[in-house]
Design an enzyme around this catalytic site. Structure first.
Site, mmCIF file in Angstrom:
data_model
loop_
_atom_site.group_PDB
_atom_site.id
_atom_site.type_symbol
_atom_site.label_atom_id
_atom_site.label_comp_id
_atom_site.label_asym_id
_atom_site.label_seq_id
_atom_site.Cartn_x
_atom_site.Cartn_y
_atom_site.Cartn_z
ATOM 1 C CG ASP A 65 -2.417 -3.157 -10.974
ATOM 2 O OD1 ASP A 65 -1.807 -2.166 -10.516
ATOM 3 O OD2 ASP A 65 -2.699 -4.163 -10.286
ATOM 4 C CE1 TYR A 158 3.595 10.547 -1.679
ATOM 5 C CE2 TYR A 158 4.798 11.829 -0.037
ATOM 6 C CZ TYR A 158 4.206 11.733 -1.281
ATOM 7 O OH TYR A 158 4.238 12.810 -2.135
ATOM 8 C CE LYS A 162 5.960 9.889 -4.249
ATOM 9 N NZ LYS A 162 5.723 9.834 -5.703
ATOM 10 C CB THR A 193 -3.789 16.125 -6.113
ATOM 11 O OG1 THR A 193 -3.121 15.701 -4.915
ATOM 12 C CG2 THR A 193 -2.819 16.903 -7.000
#
Length: 262
Positions: A65, A158, A162, A193
């Site tokens: 993890d 996100y 990023k 994906t």
């Protein structure tokens, strides 16, 4: 495929995922001596490890993890113990969060993005950076996003992580250059994906987007292989004078400007 990565020891996080798995097989096909595959799922790692071995490289699956500092340290220790050195890190591990509006964003979703995208990048960069510095250099590669150039709805965590990662990559590139370590990021647009599929409401819509993706001037979504090829280039000696760079792989998405007639 060639032998651009001949003899290299490569660590790939998210090794059981779409981009990570294809990057691992690409590295093996490019001549990597060994590929250390890290993921939280042993079941996801098994078929990728088999393909890496079949391509002539030595696979080492590591179930860990990376959302914790201890998990990152374990990966560094196991990779170093197995091979004595690490030449390339490719961090592709991602949190499978579905898009969520900012006012409804759970604390757990935010914390997960920070832990795996930003914190893990720091811990892995520092850990493997120390290993590389002691062995004459190496390459640290990270998965960014075109979200660093503009936010998408429902992607606050996100986008923030990023964007922060891009700053970290540049800082590491400057500080680690004297140690012979290059640090770069690959920023894809839409990639076919499992994570991207979380945004799509039906299989029919997903098939339509695969056939025609009008957002990108090149007219299609990226494949995991498109991203893997970018990583392979940056990991190779052909990119020996490239560091602190954000390589955008988006089919021209961020190059275009919409007009009222579009």
């Amino acid at each position: 495929m060639g032998v651009r990565l001949a003899g290299k020891i490569i660590v790939i996080t998210g090794g059981g995922g779409g981009i990570g798995g294809v990057t691992a097989v690409t590295a093996a096909a490019e001549g990597a001596k060994a590929v250390v595959l890290a993921d939280v799922s042993a079941a996801a790692l098994a078929p990728v490890a088999e393909r890496v071995d079949s391509a002539g490289s030595e696979a080492l699956p590591v179930v860990v993890d990376l959302g914790t500092p201890a998990g990152c340290a374990e990966l560094v220790e196991r990779a170093q113990a197995a091979h004595g050195r690490v030449d390339v890190l490719v961090h592709t591990a991602a949190v499978p969060n579905a898009p969520t509006g900012f006012l409804s964003l759970p604390d757990t979703a935010w914390a997960g993005e920070v832990a795996l995208t930003l914190n893990a990048s720091f811990h892995l960069g520092r850990g493997f950076g120390r290993v590389m510095a002691a062995n004459g250099g190496g390459v640290l590669l990270y998965t960014g996003s075109i979200a660093t150039m503009g936010a998408g709805r429902g992607l606050a965590g996100y986008t923030a992580t990023k964007t922060g990662l891009l700053g970290l990559v540049r800082a590491m590139a400057v500080e680690l250059a004297p140690h012979g370590i290059r640090v770069n990021m690959v920023s894809p647009g839409a990639v076919d994906t499992p994570r991207y599929r979380l945004r799509i409401t039906s299989d029919t819509e997903m098939r339509r987007l695969r056939e025609h993706f009008p957002v990108a001037p090149l007219g299609r979504m990226a494949t995991p292989q498109d991203v893997a090829d970018a990583f392979a280039f940056l990991a190779s000696d052909a990119a020996s004078y490239i560091t602190g760079h954000n390589l955008v792989v988006d089919g021209g998405t961020t190059a275009q400007v919409k007009t009222p007639d579009d």
